[in-house]
Enzyme design. Structure first.
Site, PDB file in Angstrom:
ATOM      1  N   ASP A 175     -33.807  30.197  -4.912  1.00  0.00           N
ATOM      2  CA  ASP A 175     -34.399  28.881  -5.108  1.00  0.00           C
ATOM      3  C   ASP A 175     -35.588  29.066  -6.052  1.00  0.00           C
ATOM      4  O   ASP A 175     -36.091  30.180  -6.216  1.00  0.00           O
ATOM      5  CB  ASP A 175     -34.839  28.322  -3.752  1.00  0.00           C
ATOM      6  CG  ASP A 175     -35.552  26.992  -3.857  1.00  0.00           C
ATOM      7  OD1 ASP A 175     -35.100  26.132  -4.620  1.00  0.00           O
ATOM      8  OD2 ASP A 175     -36.590  26.832  -3.179  1.00  0.00           O
ATOM      9  N   ASP A 228     -38.627  26.417  -6.604  1.00  0.00           N
ATOM     10  CA  ASP A 228     -39.905  25.874  -6.156  1.00  0.00           C
ATOM     11  C   ASP A 228     -40.324  26.464  -4.808  1.00  0.00           C
ATOM     12  O   ASP A 228     -39.553  26.448  -3.843  1.00  0.00           O
ATOM     13  CB  ASP A 228     -39.821  24.353  -6.033  1.00  0.00           C
ATOM     14  CG  ASP A 228     -39.541  23.681  -7.362  1.00  0.00           C
ATOM     15  OD1 ASP A 228     -39.624  24.367  -8.398  1.00  0.00           O
ATOM     16  OD2 ASP A 228     -39.231  22.479  -7.367  1.00  0.00           O
TER      17      ASP A 228
END
Length: 271
Positions: free
Chosen positions: A20, A22
């Site tokens: 991922d 963020d």
């Protein structure tokens, strides 16, 4: 799938490590990080910047749960409807190092380098827009990325989403990439901070929670998954030039909270 140019792998990859973006690779929201340069170029108003800052604060404080992500998705698509795609890409390219470097977790770049050295392909999967995610993925040394794609007509965003790289879709993407590249999902790894990425984490043989929100931390503890804590982000350039003053780094990281507080004060007076 959109590719991200990077340093050639030392040998044919044997597995993939899915990241991922963020709050896993960078501190905060990649989509909202460019609010200030977008404002400088006239794409958004001061009020929109303040509202984006408040949304960033919500993301930091509450974690990227489904409700928060849906709120951010609506806000961002509303903001960018009608924007010139070439102008957005140019702004991101021109301000990438200024905006993103101070937000990158040093632990994340080290982990990415370790996976590549081990002959594993590094793939960034992000709900943020492709124009923002691709250059950041290249900056941190990922091999490719898959991100949300906005509809475009005559070089401008329509406000429609063609592909939303979020939730279950990340797991689908990981399965598709593994099948196309001949990887066993049992050999693959995934890293995320958010419970919304639980389908991705469940899809691989080696899931890891990074700076997890409360729901994901609880899930990771129950399942015996590793939990990593990435701390203060460090600009990538510190390896090649004099260190960035601590105040500059703290200021970049703390800007979301300051803007959020400012928005709240402004809102209290105006609404």
């Amino acid at each position: 799938m959109p590719g991200t140019p990077s340093i050639p792998l030392p040998r044919r990859p044997t597995a993939a490590a899915f990241f991922d973006l963020d709050k896993t690779i960078i501190a905060g929201s990649s989509a909202l990080a460019f609010s200030r340069p977008f404002r400088r170029q006239g794409l958004i108003s001061r009020r929109a910047v303040l509202r984006s800052g408040y949304a960033q604060l919500l993301l930091v404080l509450s974690g990227a749960d489904a409700g928060t992500m849906e709120h951010l998705r609506r806000r961002i698509t509303e903001l960018c409807t009608g924007w010139d795609v070439a102008q957005v890409s140019a702004i991101v390219a021109e301000t990438l190092h200024e905006i993103v470097e101070p937000l990158v977790y040093a632990e994340a770049t080290e982990l990415i380098a370790e996976h590549r050295a081990a002959g594993e392909e590094v793939v960034v999967l992000s709900a943020s827009g492709q124009e923002v995610v691709e250059p950041i993925a290249a900056l941190v040394g990922a091999d490719r990325c898959l991100a949300t794609r906005m509809g475009v007509v005559n070089g401008r965003y329509t406000g429609e989403i063609e592909y939303y790289c979020y939730g279950e879709e990340k797991a689908h993407a990981a399965r598709d990439i593994a099948a196309a590249r001949g990887y066993r999902l049992a050999d693959c790894r995934a890293y995320s901070d958010s419970i919304t990425d639980l389908p991705l984490l469940e899809a691989v043989g080696h899931p890891t929670a990074v700076n997890p929100d409360k729901a994901l931390r609880r899930e990771a503890l129950e399942r015996g998954w590793p939990i990593l804590t990435f701390t203060a982000p460090v600009a990538l350039g510190v390896r090649f030039r004099p260190p960035v003053p601590a105040a500059a780094v703290i200021g970049s990281v703390g800007m979301a909270a300051l803007i959020g507080a400012g928005w709240y004060s402004y809102r209290s007076r105006r609404w």
